[in-house]
Design a protein around this motif. Structure first.
Motif, PDB file in Angstrom:
ATOM      1  N   ARG A  21       0.841  -1.190   0.000  1.00 40.79           N
ATOM      2  CA  ARG A  21       0.000   0.000   0.000  1.00 40.79           C
ATOM      3  C   ARG A  21       0.877   1.241   0.000  1.00 40.79           C
ATOM      4  O   ARG A  21       2.036   1.197   0.402  1.00 40.79           O
ATOM      5  N   LYS A  22       0.305   2.339  -0.425  1.00 39.73           N
ATOM      6  CA  LYS A  22       1.017   3.616  -0.388  1.00 39.73           C
ATOM      7  C   LYS A  22       1.082   4.133   1.045  1.00 39.73           C
ATOM      8  O   LYS A  22       0.129   3.972   1.809  1.00 39.73           O
ATOM      9  N   ARG A  23       2.182   4.795   1.384  1.00 44.81           N
ATOM     10  CA  ARG A  23       2.253   5.425   2.706  1.00 44.81           C
ATOM     11  C   ARG A  23       1.176   6.503   2.829  1.00 44.81           C
ATOM     12  O   ARG A  23       0.508   6.597   3.864  1.00 44.81           O
ATOM     13  N   VAL A  24       1.031   7.319   1.815  1.00 46.06           N
ATOM     14  CA  VAL A  24      -0.094   8.258   1.758  1.00 46.06           C
ATOM     15  C   VAL A  24      -1.117   7.635   0.821  1.00 46.06           C
ATOM     16  O   VAL A  24      -0.939   7.626  -0.395  1.00 46.06           O
ATOM     17  N   GLY A  25      -2.171   7.080   1.413  1.00 42.73           N
ATOM     18  CA  GLY A  25      -3.150   6.326   0.651  1.00 42.73           C
ATOM     19  C   GLY A  25      -4.210   7.197   0.014  1.00 42.73           C
ATOM     20  O   GLY A  25      -4.258   8.411   0.227  1.00 42.73           O
TER      21      GLY A  25
END
Length: 272
Positions: A152-156
């Motif tokens: 997943r992205k750190r900033v989702g």
């Protein structure tokens, strides 16, 4: 700079900075070259643009397809084989040795992912050297697909955007992450008199711009960060946003040399 200064922070990018390879690409080169080929082609196709972390997550889902038979054990084994230069490992261990005169905190700030980094650092027996790892989350979290590494992205997509004006990708602003890490340390009463940053890519540039005149970036030659720094310096002293000192390297043995130099108390007596 005061000769009494004895505390420093070393920030590491991971791929092609601490490690001598790109962990995302390496995994597929070892386990699924056909996926690696598709990854390369898609990343170069302007008509099929996809953010890098999303592309890696998509490739991991394909890797986990039952027909391939690739297991979590296979993924861990491939990561443990990834090149990691002995000189970099020695330098890291030296910085954390209790006999080293300068107290040094080590921090990983990477656009790779937590599972890759943790697995490699644990295999190299240096995970305990690092205070914190900031990266994209990844783990095996699907009970029905135990061999699927979910990235997943750190900033989702549901998080507020980081608002970077320098050019960071939407999953992480390294400049913001560095500032927030330093703020967390100050809240604990920890102040660093010098920050050193080991980086190579253009996505390290934003963090480098947050550094001050007593700080040093160790910039790997012939990669994106060197080009960004050169462009910034070319603006001239009155217009450049770059405040920190720049030292260049090509091989990990040179980074080890720099660590040995800056681990000495007298290295604080004069500017780099």
């Amino acid at each position: 700079m005061s000769p009494q200064t004895k505390r420093q922070l070393v920030v590491f990018d991971f791929d092609w900075s601490m490690a001598d390879q790109d962990s995302d690409r390496w995994l597929f080169e070892v386990l699924a070259p056909d996926i690696r080929r598709k990854m390369r082609d898609r990343s170069r196709d302007p008509n099929d643009a996809v953010q890098w972390t999303e592309l890696v997550a998509e490739c991991l889902r394909e890797l986990a397809h039952d027909a391939r038979g690739v297991t979590r054990t296979d993924i861990e084994g491939a990561l443990r084989k990834m090149p990691f230069h002995p000189a970099m490992k020695r330098g890291i261990e030296m910085l954390k040795d209790p006999s080293t005169p300068v107290a040094t905190t080590l921090f990983v700030l990477s656009n790779a992912n937590r599972f890759f980094i943790e697995t490699i650092l644990q295999h190299q027996a240096i995970r305990s050297c690092f205070d914190e790892i900031v990266t994209n989350p990844a783990d095996f979290t699907v009970p029905t697909s135990p061999d699927l590494l979910v990235l997943r992205k750190r900033v989702g997509p549901n998080d507020p955007p980081h608002g970077c004006q320098v050019g960071c990708e939407d999953n992480m602003c390294k400049g913001k992450e560095l500032v927030e890490y330093l703020d967390r340390q100050r809240e604990k009463g920890v102040h660093f008199d010098r920050v050193m940053y080991v980086g190579d890519g253009s996505n390290d540039f934003c963090a480098v711009l947050r550094m001050t005149s007593q700080d040093i970036v160790f910039c790997r030659r012939f990669r994106g960060l060197e080009r960004k720094i050169a462009d910034e310096i070319s603006k001239g002293e009155d217009h450049s946003r770059l405040k920190c000192n720049v030292e260049y390297w090509s091989g990990a043995w040179e980074v080890e040399e720099k660590f040995n130099k800056y681990a000495k108390t007298e290295s604080f007596d004069t500017q780099p």
